[in-house]
Design a protein around this motif. Structure first.
Motif, PDB file in Angstrom:
ATOM      1  N   ARG A   1       0.851  -1.198   0.000  1.00 44.66           N
ATOM      2  CA  ARG A   1       0.000   0.000   0.000  1.00 44.66           C
ATOM      3  C   ARG A   1       0.879   1.237   0.000  1.00 44.66           C
ATOM      4  N   ARG A   2       0.328   2.342  -0.436  1.00 44.71           N
ATOM      5  CA  ARG A   2       1.067   3.611  -0.438  1.00 44.71           C
ATOM      6  C   ARG A   2       0.910   4.284   0.922  1.00 44.71           C
ATOM      7  N   PRO A   3       2.017   4.715   1.520  1.00 45.15           N
ATOM      8  CA  PRO A   3       1.934   5.285   2.865  1.00 45.15           C
ATOM      9  C   PRO A   3       1.413   6.713   2.863  1.00 45.15           C
ATOM     10  N   LYS A   4       0.855   7.093   3.996  1.00 40.40           N
ATOM     11  CA  LYS A   4       0.552   8.496   4.292  1.00 40.40           C
ATOM     12  C   LYS A   4       1.405   8.874   5.486  1.00 40.40           C
TER      13      LYS A   4
ATOM     14  N   CYS B   1       3.134  -1.510   4.864  1.00 40.12           N
ATOM     15  CA  CYS B   1       3.258  -1.053   3.469  1.00 40.12           C
ATOM     16  C   CYS B   1       3.911  -2.117   2.591  1.00 40.12           C
ATOM     17  N   PHE B   2       4.440  -3.167   3.222  1.00 43.48           N
ATOM     18  CA  PHE B   2       5.179  -4.194   2.494  1.00 43.48           C
ATOM     19  C   PHE B   2       4.539  -5.561   2.705  1.00 43.48           C
ATOM     20  N   GLU B   3       4.685  -6.432   1.731  1.00 39.94           N
ATOM     21  CA  GLU B   3       4.257  -7.814   1.907  1.00 39.94           C
ATOM     22  C   GLU B   3       5.289  -8.737   1.264  1.00 39.94           C
TER      23      GLU B   3
ATOM     24  N   LEU C   1       2.012  -0.492  -7.287  1.00 37.87           N
ATOM     25  CA  LEU C   1       1.403  -1.251  -6.208  1.00 37.87           C
ATOM     26  C   LEU C   1       1.380  -2.733  -6.561  1.00 37.87           C
ATOM     27  N   GLY C   2       1.721  -3.558  -5.610  1.00 33.72           N
ATOM     28  CA  GLY C   2       1.679  -4.996  -5.809  1.00 33.72           C
ATOM     29  C   GLY C   2       2.892  -5.580  -6.500  1.00 33.72           C
ATOM     30  N   GLU C   3       3.829  -4.720  -6.921  1.00 35.40           N
ATOM     31  CA  GLU C   3       5.018  -5.203  -7.626  1.00 35.40           C
ATOM     32  C   GLU C   3       6.215  -5.282  -6.677  1.00 35.40           C
ATOM     33  N   VAL C   4       7.208  -6.072  -7.085  1.00 36.58           N
ATOM     34  CA  VAL C   4       8.436  -6.201  -6.303  1.00 36.58           C
ATOM     35  C   VAL C   4       9.167  -4.854  -6.287  1.00 36.58           C
TER      36      VAL C   4
END
Length: 340
Positions: A13-16, A23-25, A68-71
């Motif tokens: 996800r993009r942080p605020k 923010c990482f997976e 988003l969702g990419e390495v």
């Protein structure tokens, strides 16, 4: 090889404001097959850098945002484990912009071989890599240091700042570093030879501290942080001072744009120059920079330190630590040992 799993860290996800580990997976996929002119690289070390924070946001910048969702992609030192490119063979050590993952496939043209006999391979991500080149071109080309001048470096214990200050010393300057802990203050003064240092976290009055550390004013300011520190330094600049805008880490996690700097009048009345730059602006001069940096390191004139966290799974923690000032010198993540 195809049966092995490839651990990968993706942008979830993009942080605020300040990012956190949500923010990482981490995911797993099969290791991809090679096509012609491609190389399979096993990650040994990867780099985390402050500029990556900007790439976590949507919006236009000097580099595209991470999808988003990419390495996530950054500097990697790795070992070639398979190759369909004539210039690379199994066991070669390389550096390139690769993924936060155990294995990456890349076109050979995007990789550079490393000579492990020249210097430790980790230096390809630090003093003999992008941070060292950033310090070199920022200080030499924009700062244009002259013997006897006073140079102030913020973020002085980081990978770029520590190199920039030493390069100024090599040009005969008086160098004052700004850092955020007593350990960092000792490092830049006792080990790197900075002439004076200011702990911005404990000093009660930054302008007064700068006046004491820079009695003749400031001729060059190498700015890695921005914000209130930069505002204070600008009040001390001399006639025809040069301000090198390298980084603004104090502002990267703000949710609203910062108001400032508020001292542009000082630039005007002192006929001073403030210039931002990206190291890739100097791509055609990288051989020049590498030659000088390598000479200085081999001669012991340019020292460096690395902070290394082990484990691919700890990469987000290493990255977030940059914004808490946890590293001294270059922050790296060790993923694996070479197999040869």
């Amino acid at each position: 090889m195809s049966e092995q799993k490839n651990r990968q860290i993706r942008l979830a996800r993009r942080p605020k404001g300040m990012p956190d580990e949500s923010c990482f997976e981490m995911t797993e996929e099969a290791i991809p097959r090679l096509r012609e002119k491609e190389v399979l690289v096993r990650t040994l070390y990867l780099s985390v850098d402050p500029y990556m924070r900007g790439r976590m946001n949507e919006g236009k910048s000097y580099v595209p945002p991470f999808p988003l969702g990419e390495v996530i992609v950054g500097g990697v030192v790795g070992e070639v484990v398979d190759s369909r490119h004539p210039d690379f063979a199994k066991g070669d050590l390389v550096v390139g912009q690769l993924g936060w993952q155990d294995y990456s496939v890349a076109p050979g043209k995007h990789l550079t071989k490393i000579d492990p006999d020249l210097a430790p391979i980790t230096t390809a991500l630090g003093i003999l890599g992008m941070p060292g080149l950033t310090a070199y071109f920022g200080m030499v080309d924009i700062g244009k240091p002259k013997s006897g001048e006073t140079v102030v470096v913020s973020g002085a214990a980081g990978a770029v700042g520590s190199a920039a200050g030493q390069i100024a010393k090599l040009h005969g300057c008086r160098v004052v570093g700004i850092a955020g802990s007593e350990e960092k203050i000792r490092y830049i003064t006792e080990e790197l030879g900075f002439d004076a240092a200011i702990n911005y976290k404990t000093v009660p009055d930054m302008r007064k501290a700068l006046s004491q550390a820079c009695p003749k004013g400031v001729d060059i300011y190498f700015d890695n942080v921005g914000g209130d520190i930069t505002d204070a330094v600008l009040t001390k600049i001399n006639y025809q001072a040069r301000i090198v805008l390298c980084g603004q880490i104090a502002l990267y996690n703000l949710e609203k744009p910062d108001v400032g700097p508020r001292n542009f009048t000082r630039l005007l009345i002192n006929s001073a120059m403030m210039k931002g730059f990206i190291v890739s602006d100097y791509a055609d001069r990288f051989p020049e920079g590498m030659k000088r940096l390598t000479e200085w390191v081999s001669q012991g004139k340019l020292k460096y330190r690395e902070t290394i966290i082990e484990g691919l799974e700890n990469t987000p923690r290493a990255f977030l630590g940059l914004f808490r000032g946890e590293n001294i010198g270059k922050q790296l993540v060790k993923v694996a040992d070479p197999q040869v």
